[in-house]
Design a protein around this motif. Structure first.
Motif, PDB file in Angstrom:
ATOM      1  N   LEU A   4       0.835  -1.196   0.000  1.00 28.89           N
ATOM      2  CA  LEU A   4       0.000   0.000   0.000  1.00 28.89           C
ATOM      3  C   LEU A   4       0.873   1.251   0.000  1.00 28.89           C
ATOM      4  O   LEU A   4       1.904   1.296   0.674  1.00 28.89           O
ATOM      5  CB  LEU A   4      -0.887   0.047   1.241  1.00 28.89           C
ATOM      6  N   LEU A   5       0.403   2.259  -0.708  1.00 32.37           N
ATOM      7  CA  LEU A   5       1.011   3.586  -0.624  1.00 32.37           C
ATOM      8  C   LEU A   5      -0.053   4.512  -0.060  1.00 32.37           C
ATOM      9  O   LEU A   5      -1.123   4.664  -0.646  1.00 32.37           O
ATOM     10  CB  LEU A   5       1.466   4.089  -1.998  1.00 32.37           C
ATOM     11  N   HIS A  33      -0.024  -5.809   5.890  1.00 33.83           N
ATOM     12  CA  HIS A  33       0.255  -5.104   4.636  1.00 33.83           C
ATOM     13  C   HIS A  33       1.571  -4.341   4.731  1.00 33.83           C
ATOM     14  O   HIS A  33       1.936  -3.827   5.790  1.00 33.83           O
ATOM     15  CB  HIS A  33      -0.873  -4.137   4.302  1.00 33.83           C
ATOM     16  N   ASP A  34       2.254  -4.276   3.622  1.00 33.66           N
ATOM     17  CA  ASP A  34       3.471  -3.481   3.519  1.00 33.66           C
ATOM     18  C   ASP A  34       3.048  -2.053   3.184  1.00 33.66           C
ATOM     19  O   ASP A  34       2.438  -1.824   2.138  1.00 33.66           O
ATOM     20  CB  ASP A  34       4.386  -4.045   2.428  1.00 33.66           C
ATOM     21  N   VAL A  35       3.324  -1.121   4.081  1.00 35.40           N
ATOM     22  CA  VAL A  35       2.847   0.259   3.926  1.00 35.40           C
ATOM     23  C   VAL A  35       4.010   1.203   3.659  1.00 35.40           C
ATOM     24  O   VAL A  35       5.014   1.182   4.372  1.00 35.40           O
ATOM     25  CB  VAL A  35       2.079   0.716   5.191  1.00 35.40           C
ATOM     26  N   ILE A  71       6.419   0.764   9.433  1.00 34.57           N
ATOM     27  CA  ILE A  71       6.295   1.675   8.290  1.00 34.57           C
ATOM     28  C   ILE A  71       7.642   2.374   8.180  1.00 34.57           C
ATOM     29  O   ILE A  71       7.937   3.314   8.916  1.00 34.57           O
ATOM     30  CB  ILE A  71       5.158   2.693   8.485  1.00 34.57           C
ATOM     31  N   GLU A  72       8.455   1.839   7.308  1.00 33.92           N
ATOM     32  CA  GLU A  72       9.833   2.310   7.244  1.00 33.92           C
ATOM     33  C   GLU A  72      10.173   3.052   5.966  1.00 33.92           C
ATOM     34  O   GLU A  72      11.260   3.585   5.834  1.00 33.92           O
ATOM     35  CB  GLU A  72      10.776   1.127   7.447  1.00 33.92           C
ATOM     36  N   VAL A 116       3.422  -0.246  -6.205  1.00 32.81           N
ATOM     37  CA  VAL A 116       2.519  -0.715  -5.157  1.00 32.81           C
ATOM     38  C   VAL A 116       1.238  -1.291  -5.758  1.00 32.81           C
ATOM     39  O   VAL A 116       0.919  -1.056  -6.919  1.00 32.81           O
ATOM     40  CB  VAL A 116       2.175   0.412  -4.156  1.00 32.81           C
ATOM     41  N   ASP A 117       0.509  -2.064  -4.929  1.00 29.99           N
ATOM     42  CA  ASP A 117      -0.750  -2.659  -5.380  1.00 29.99           C
ATOM     43  C   ASP A 117      -1.913  -1.682  -5.281  1.00 29.99           C
ATOM     44  O   ASP A 117      -2.818  -1.697  -6.116  1.00 29.99           O
ATOM     45  CB  ASP A 117      -1.064  -3.902  -4.528  1.00 29.99           C
ATOM     46  N   HIS A 118      -1.922  -0.871  -4.226  1.00 32.21           N
ATOM     47  CA  HIS A 118      -3.029   0.060  -3.999  1.00 32.21           C
ATOM     48  C   HIS A 118      -2.483   1.397  -3.506  1.00 32.21           C
ATOM     49  O   HIS A 118      -1.509   1.445  -2.771  1.00 32.21           O
ATOM     50  CB  HIS A 118      -3.991  -0.480  -2.927  1.00 32.21           C
ATOM     51  N   VAL A 119      -3.171   2.460  -3.903  1.00 30.99           N
ATOM     52  CA  VAL A 119      -2.833   3.808  -3.447  1.00 30.99           C
ATOM     53  C   VAL A 119      -4.061   4.366  -2.738  1.00 30.99           C
ATOM     54  O   VAL A 119      -5.166   4.334  -3.278  1.00 30.99           O
ATOM     55  CB  VAL A 119      -2.441   4.732  -4.618  1.00 30.99           C
ATOM     56  N   VAL A 120      -3.872   4.841  -1.521  1.00 29.08           N
ATOM     57  CA  VAL A 120      -4.960   5.431  -0.746  1.00 29.08           C
ATOM     58  C   VAL A 120      -4.557   6.868  -0.436  1.00 29.08           C
ATOM     59  O   VAL A 120      -3.474   7.122   0.081  1.00 29.08           O
ATOM     60  CB  VAL A 120      -5.218   4.653   0.561  1.00 29.08           C
ATOM     61  N   THR A 121      -5.434   7.800  -0.758  1.00 35.72           N
ATOM     62  CA  THR A 121      -5.129   9.223  -0.592  1.00 35.72           C
ATOM     63  C   THR A 121      -5.971   9.830   0.521  1.00 35.72           C
ATOM     64  O   THR A 121      -7.188   9.652   0.544  1.00 35.72           O
ATOM     65  CB  THR A 121      -5.386   9.972  -1.911  1.00 35.72           C
TER      66      THR A 121
END
Length: 122
Positions: A4-5, A33-35, A71-72, A116-121
């Protein structure tokens, strides 16, 4: 595990979106999830340390907790920092250093979004 981004695009005091975005990012790590986080537009203002506001959680301290939630990867839009004329301020901010933020250009943002798989704004 999805990659995720989370894009922070709002000022920390203009609405609850920045708090909601941080809550979402921290919760997503609980589900494995990888964020990755990107601060852009007014969202770069979240990296400027601010005093606590009565009745609200200190957003700056909460942002600093992101490495404890794995979250690195944190990125800061160079153009947005230049727009708000805070590039120099952010370069000397402990929070940017604590989060080990990387500066990204517009083309690097596109490459980041494509990874990334998904972008959330928020």
């Amino acid at each position: 595990m999805a990659h995720l981004l989370i894009r922070f695009t709002q000022s920390p005091f203009s609405s609850a979106k920045s708090q909601d975005g941080l809550d979402f990012a921290l919760a997503a790590t609980n589900y494995g999830h990888d964020v990755k986080v990107l601060f852009e537009n007014q969202g770069v203002l979240q990296l400027v340390k601010a005093a606590s506001t009565k009745g609200l959680k200190n957003h700056t301290k909460r942002l600093a907790s992101m490495p404890f939630f794995d979250i690195e990867e944190c990125y800061v839009c160079k153009m947005s920092a230049e727009t708000y004329d805070i590039e120099h301020v952010l370069a000397n901010t402990d929070l940017v250093e604590e989060l080990e933020c990387k500066w990204v250009t517009s083309s690097e943002k596109v490459a980041l979004i494509q990874r990334v798989d998904h972008v959330v704004t928020f």
